[in-house]
Design an enzyme around this catalytic site. Structure first.
Site, PDB file in Angstrom:
ATOM      1  N   SER A 336       0.796  -1.226   0.000  1.00 45.20           N
ATOM      2  CA  SER A 336       0.000   0.000   0.000  1.00 45.20           C
ATOM      3  C   SER A 336       0.829   1.277   0.000  1.00 45.20           C
ATOM      4  O   SER A 336       0.278   2.364  -0.175  1.00 45.20           O
ATOM      5  CB  SER A 336      -0.907   0.022   1.226  1.00 45.20           C
ATOM      6  OG  SER A 336      -1.642  -1.170   1.284  1.00 45.20           O
ATOM      7  N   ASP A 368     -14.593 -13.157 -13.129  1.00 47.26           N
ATOM      8  CA  ASP A 368     -15.216 -14.149 -12.267  1.00 47.26           C
ATOM      9  C   ASP A 368     -14.441 -14.346 -10.986  1.00 47.26           C
ATOM     10  O   ASP A 368     -14.572 -15.350 -10.309  1.00 47.26           O
ATOM     11  CB  ASP A 368     -15.388 -15.476 -13.026  1.00 47.26           C
ATOM     12  CG  ASP A 368     -14.083 -15.953 -13.606  1.00 47.26           C
ATOM     13  OD1 ASP A 368     -13.064 -15.218 -13.453  1.00 47.26           O
ATOM     14  OD2 ASP A 368     -14.052 -17.044 -14.207  1.00 47.26           O
ATOM     15  N   HIS A 379     -14.806  -0.396   3.937  1.00 48.77           N
ATOM     16  CA  HIS A 379     -14.670   0.946   4.476  1.00 48.77           C
ATOM     17  C   HIS A 379     -15.901   1.795   4.240  1.00 48.77           C
ATOM     18  O   HIS A 379     -15.911   2.973   4.582  1.00 48.77           O
ATOM     19  CB  HIS A 379     -13.478   1.647   3.826  1.00 48.77           C
ATOM     20  CG  HIS A 379     -12.161   1.055   4.252  1.00 48.77           C
ATOM     21  ND1 HIS A 379     -11.523   0.064   3.533  1.00 48.77           N
ATOM     22  CD2 HIS A 379     -11.378   1.303   5.325  1.00 48.77           C
ATOM     23  CE1 HIS A 379     -10.405  -0.256   4.136  1.00 48.77           C
ATOM     24  NE2 HIS A 379     -10.287   0.473   5.229  1.00 48.77           N
ATOM     25  N   CYS A 392      -7.697   1.913   1.763  1.00 48.81           N
ATOM     26  CA  CYS A 392      -8.769   1.074   1.230  1.00 48.81           C
ATOM     27  C   CYS A 392      -8.342   0.438  -0.092  1.00 48.81           C
ATOM     28  O   CYS A 392      -8.023   1.118  -1.056  1.00 48.81           O
ATOM     29  CB  CYS A 392     -10.027   1.918   1.006  1.00 48.81           C
ATOM     30  SG  CYS A 392     -11.338   0.978   0.194  1.00 48.81           S
TER      31      CYS A 392
END
Lengths: 640, 387
Positions: A336, A368, A379, A392
């Site tokens: 992140s 899929d 969130h 997020c």
């Protein structure tokens, strides 16, 4: 012209030639007589003198250049140590000689065997080290008794030493006796004479060559030029007198300084405790790397005189890889920590606006398959600011999908990912910014849309070095301004590859990113809220956490409630990452931290980054005073 | 003497010499002398090989020495087939230009080995004091070529020559390059002597020279120069300083004995202890490895080369040719004499190399140019140069 006059002249010329010939003949006879006197009449006397007064030329290795930190603190220096050497051609029976030495000092039979082996491999006139790092008692005892041991020399020698030990193991590397491989490598591109000279030089017991880090890459800068020493030896070959040899003296190597602050580096190394990890601190004003820590480390001093194979294999087998330079050679999925870059790519390519809300219910379906947000249950509705603050994943899956891999990888490159920063160190990796072309070339199949989602949250094939993350953080802190990390202060001139250009983004967007990074550490809901305060009574840190998956968690495990942490084996646990800068309102230093298998970025990496940045700020005033004290006399001299 | 017969024959014009092409000139080349020059250079390369065999720092010196010789050999051949009148016309301008260079060295010289001797022009380094050795010979030959054709050589006619010698010698001495300054003076005086300066004047100046030695000794020499002379008489006084080279050289030479220790077998000469082994002290290698027989052979070979050069001077039809050859031979002879005298401990150490044998390009260039001049005099010996 009267003919007679010329004839007179001709006769005179001839007469004078005869006179000159007589003089020349006398000189010739005189010279020959002198040589007859020396070589025939006094020959015996000079032959005796020649036999007993043997003057030899000894190789005098150059002193290797020293290495200093940014304030002149010594990082690689010389230490004088007592040493015993053996010259085979003078010793006669080397086995008997070594046994006599063993009676005086501690010298194991295994060591004796190794010395004999080495002595037989090297030319007979090259000294071989029998024992070094002698204690004072051994040194004095040997000095007294050595006179009876032909071929044995007791001497003081300069040995490379690293006063800061482990702290700079990966930056400096270490020196060691040159192996055959080293010699082959160092001789590359040299003429046969140069190569022969090099080979001979490196047979000297004092010579070392750099194996890793700066010691390796700046070898030719640090090494210096070999010289010689004229010595008079007696019949046994013992040096009895040194003769003037200033004309042959070796040229010492050049000194080198690096931008690292030794104290900050030491602090960073200690702050990791027993964890294995890496940290990079960059000074935003100059691009100077102030700390480049990689833990655990090894002690480079152990390598200087040869490390025992037991110790070496222990280092190699250690599962926290102390020999590996994690900050420069290590590649990690950035996780992140790169979400700001993804966000900027989204803004740059106009696929969103900062106010747009994306709904996160904890999972994101694409095709899929299902991609999960780190937060079970999601969130809710998030803006860009909130998405970065709370990290997020769903928001960034969506954004990555909208941007597309080609645009996304382009923006990553602009921030310096996929680029090997040439900071004057051996090694260094470029990392990988994947795209369709890469995948077709390497894997042989086209890019899949789903892979873009992983790259958008810093996972998948994307990987980066800790140095690259620090540079990214620095560029955000500087609102897109170009910054090039620099490690060598004064040293060999380098020609680094051109750095990626700074990103052209308007100031508003950059401030938005910085506000979001501030949110991470300082607003409710931020993932590193607890680490924002630097404890300096004011300045705060801004940053971004990252948790890089080492292993994919299967849906099955997810259902069982396995997320991370103590539930799984250490080597499969996530890497904890953090990038940041401080002070948040007027950035001075940027940082990146990884703690291998440390768990989450917020719990493990953020506090480490906070403490190191706080120390950097604390040292700012102190370090300057220290610097002034160290350099003031010199600068005054210059002014005079 | 047969060569004096040649002198009575009338000189011919250049066009009458019968040279259709430059190749014809090679037919008149004294090949025996050329062969001896090549032999000496090969000997030098062999000695350099021997003296540097154990020193990785200097390996390849022998090869470089020989390659350099080959290049200069081509130059020597080029100079040899250059018409004598070219040398004649070049003489004064060359002397003036070199003198200017020597003055320039005073102001913008590049330091090399503690003395200001070099002029740097781009990548080329010029050593004007070496150029002067040839230029002085040419200038004096030119001067006597003009003067002696008309006059019998009175005392006053020699005064300008003394000035021609003194000016460069003084400048070179200031550099300070004592060895070269002495060579210039010695060669110049030899030419004055051949020009027929009265014997009584020669003896008078010899005596006054001897008298002035203490003055030179006390006031003109630098301390290190005095030290070198003092160690000549008492080398053991300072065995590690100025006397060191002399003493070690004597040990190397003396320990060679009758027939030496054999090629590459010299224990003293393996560049171990004699500084400047491969340059000024190369003779010690020959003496140590080939003994007295080797020294004798080398001295004899040099004597043959020098005598041959004198013969060339004698059989030249023109005054210019005679003086140029004598001057060039004297230059070479002084190199050899000073060098061997110095190495054998008879003269102070003044840094003069042994031509063709010592390592170093500058001295070799000078000597090869001198040989080129001598060969040119011989090939064109019947020519009558312009006035």
């Amino acid at each position: 012209m009267p003919k007679s006059k010329e004839r007179d002249l001709t006769v005179e010329f001839s007469r004078r030639t005869v006179a000159a010939a007589i003089a020349g003949g006398a000189i010739w006879t005189g010279l020959l007589g002198r040589l007859f006197q020396l070589q025939v009449m006094e020959s015996r006397k000079y032959a005796d003198l020649a036999a007993e007064n043997r003057v030899r030329l000894e190789l005098a290795p150059p002193l290797r250049g020293q290495i200093y930190d940014r304030f002149g603190v010594s990082l690689a220096a010389h230490r004088q140590a007592g040493r015993i050497t053996l010259i085979r051609e003078m010793a006669g029976d080397i086995k008997a000689t070594l046994q006599k030495v063993a009676a005086l000092i501690d010298l194991s039979p295994a060591r004796q065997a190794r010395v004999i082996d080495e002595a037989l491999r090297k030319p007979a006139f090259v000294p071989v080290v029998v024992a070094d790092e002698l204690t004072y008692e051994d040194f004095t005892r040997m000095t007294v008794y050595a006179t009876n041991l032909p071929g044995i020399q007791v001497e003081m020698a300069a040995t490379r030493s690293y006063p800061r030990g482990q702290d700079f193991a990966h930056v400096l590397g270490y020196v060691a006796r040159a192996s055959q491989d080293d010699l082959t490598r160092l001789s590359e591109g040299l003429g046969p004479n140069e190569a022969r000279k090099l080979q001979l030089l490196f047979k000297h017991p004092d010579m070392r060559t750099g194996r890793e880090g700066i010691e390796r890459i700046s070898e030719s800068w640090l090494r210096g030029e070999v010289g010689y020493r004229r010595v008079v030896t007696n019949a046994a070959g013992r040096v009895i007198q040194a003769l003037p040899s200033a004309d042959l003296a070796p040229t010492p190597g050049n000194d080198l300084s690096i931008t690292i602050d030794a104290e900050l580096q030491a602090f960073a190394m200690r702050r990791f405790g027993k964890e294995s990890g890496a940290a990079t601190v960059i000074d935003l004003a100059s691009g100077d790397i102030l700390a480049l820590a990689s833990t655990p480390a090894y002690d480079p001093n152990d390598f200087v005189n040869g490390i025992s194979s037991a110790d070496y294999s222990a280092l190699r087998q250690n599962d926290r890889s102390p020999l590996f330079h994690k900050a420069y050679d290590g590649l990690y999925p950035p996780g992140s920590t790169i979400k700001m870059v993804t966000a900027m790519a989204a803004l740059q390519h106009g696929v969103t606006n900062p106010q747009e809300r994306i709904y996160c219910n904890g999972l994101h379906k694409f095709g899929d398959r299902t991609w999960y947000c780190w937060k079970k249950g999601g969130h809710g509705s998030v803006t860009m600011h909130q998405a970065i603050k709370t990290s997020c994943d769903t928001y960034f899956y969506e954004m990555a999908n909208r941007i597309g891999i080609e645009n996304l990888s382009q923006t990553f490159r602009e921030f310096g990912f996929g680029h090997r920063w040439d900071i004057g160190l051996w090694g260094g990796r470029s990392g990988l910014v994947p795209n369709d072309a890469w995948k077709r070339r390497v894997v042989g199949v086209p890019w899949m849309g789903g892979e873009t989602l992983n790259v958008g949250i810093g996972q998948g094939q994307l990987n980066a070095s800790i140095l690259q993350l620090a540079v990214m953080s620095a560029r955000i802190a500087l609102e897109g301004q170009l910054i090039t990390p620099r490690l060598i202060g004064t040293g060999p001139p380098t020609e680094p590859k051109p750095a990626p250009q700074a990103v052209e983004l308007d100031a508003e967007m950059m401030q938005m990113m910085k506000a979001a990074m501030y949110g991470v550490t300082s607003e409710p809901g931020g993932t590193a809220q607890r680490s924002g305060d630097l404890g300096l009574g004011g300045p705060r840190m801004a940053g971004k956490t990252g948790t890089a998956q080492v292993r994919r968690i299967s849906t099955e495990e997810r259902l069982r409630g396995v997320r991370n942490g103590d539930d799984i084996e250490r080597k499969l646990r996530d890497h904890a990452l953090f990038v940041g800068y401080a002070p948040a309102d007027a950035p001075k230093y940027a940082i990146s931290v990884v703690i291998e298998h440390g768990g989450s970025g917020s719990a493990a990496a953020a506090p480490v980054a906070r403490d190191i940045l706080a120390e950097a700020l604390r040292r700012q005033s102190g370090a300057k005073a220290h610097y002034r004290a160290k350099h003031a006399p010199e600068s005054n001299r210059e002014m005079l | 003497m047969s060569w004096t017969e040649d002198l009575r024959r009338a000189p011919r014009r250049y066009s009458q010499l019968g040279f259709q092409t430059n190749l014809d000139k090679f037919a008149r080349m004294p090949w025996g002398l050329v062969a001896m020059i090549i032999g000496l250079a090969i000997m030098g390369a062999a000695m350099l090989y021997s003296s540097t065999i154990n020193n990785p720092d200097s390996s390849g010196m022998a090869v470089r020495h020989f390659i350099r010789f080959c290049i200069f050999f081509v130059l020597m051949m080029g100079l040899a087939i250059t018409p004598l009148r070219f040398w004649l016309h070049l003489a004064f301008p060359a002397y003036a230009a070199t003198l200017l260079l020597l003055i320039a060295v005073e102001f913008i010289g590049v330091s090399g080995g503690g003395a200001e001797r070099w002029l740097k022009v781009g990548p080329i380094r010029i050593q004007p004091s070496e150029l002067m050795k040839i230029a002085l010979v040419l200038a004096l030959a030119r001067y006597y070529h003009i003067i002696l054709a008309e006059n019998s050589g009175g005392f006053l006619l020699h005064l300008p020559v003394l000035a021609l010698i003194a000016a460069p010698a003084f400048l070179v001495m200031r550099q300070p390059d004592l060895g070269t300054a002495l060579t210039l003076v010695a060669v110049g005086l030899v030419m004055v002597y051949f020009a027929g300066l009265y014997w009584r004047l020669i003896f008078a100046s010899l005596i006054s020279g001897l008298v002035s030695i203490p003055i030179v000794y006390l006031y003109l020499l630098k301390p290190y120069q005095i030290a070198r002379i003092e160690t000549l008489w008492n080398p053991k006084a300072d065995p590690l300083g100025a006397g060191y080279q002399s003493e070690q050289a004597k040990i190397a030479i003396g320990s060679g004995g009758w027939n030496g220790k054999g090629f590459t077998q010299g224990t003293q000469s393996q560049l171990d202890f004699i500084p400047e082994q491969h340059t000024d002290f190369i003779f010690t290698v020959i003496a140590e490895e080939f003994g007295f027989l080797g020294s004798f052979s080398l001295l004899t070979l040099w004597a043959c080369v020098i005598v041959w050069g004198v013969i060339i001077g004698m059989r030249s039809y023109s005054l210019f040719g005679r003086f140029a050859a004598i001057g060039a031979v004297a230059t070479i002879a002084f190199y050899v004499m000073f060098n061997i005298g110095m190495v054998a401990g008879l003269l102070p150490v003044v840094g003069i190399p042994l031509p063709l044998i010592s390592y170093g390009g500058t001295a070799m260039l000078t000597v090869m140019a001198a040989f080129g001049l001598i060969l040119s005099v011989d090939i064109h010996r019947e020519a009558k140069p312009d006035r």
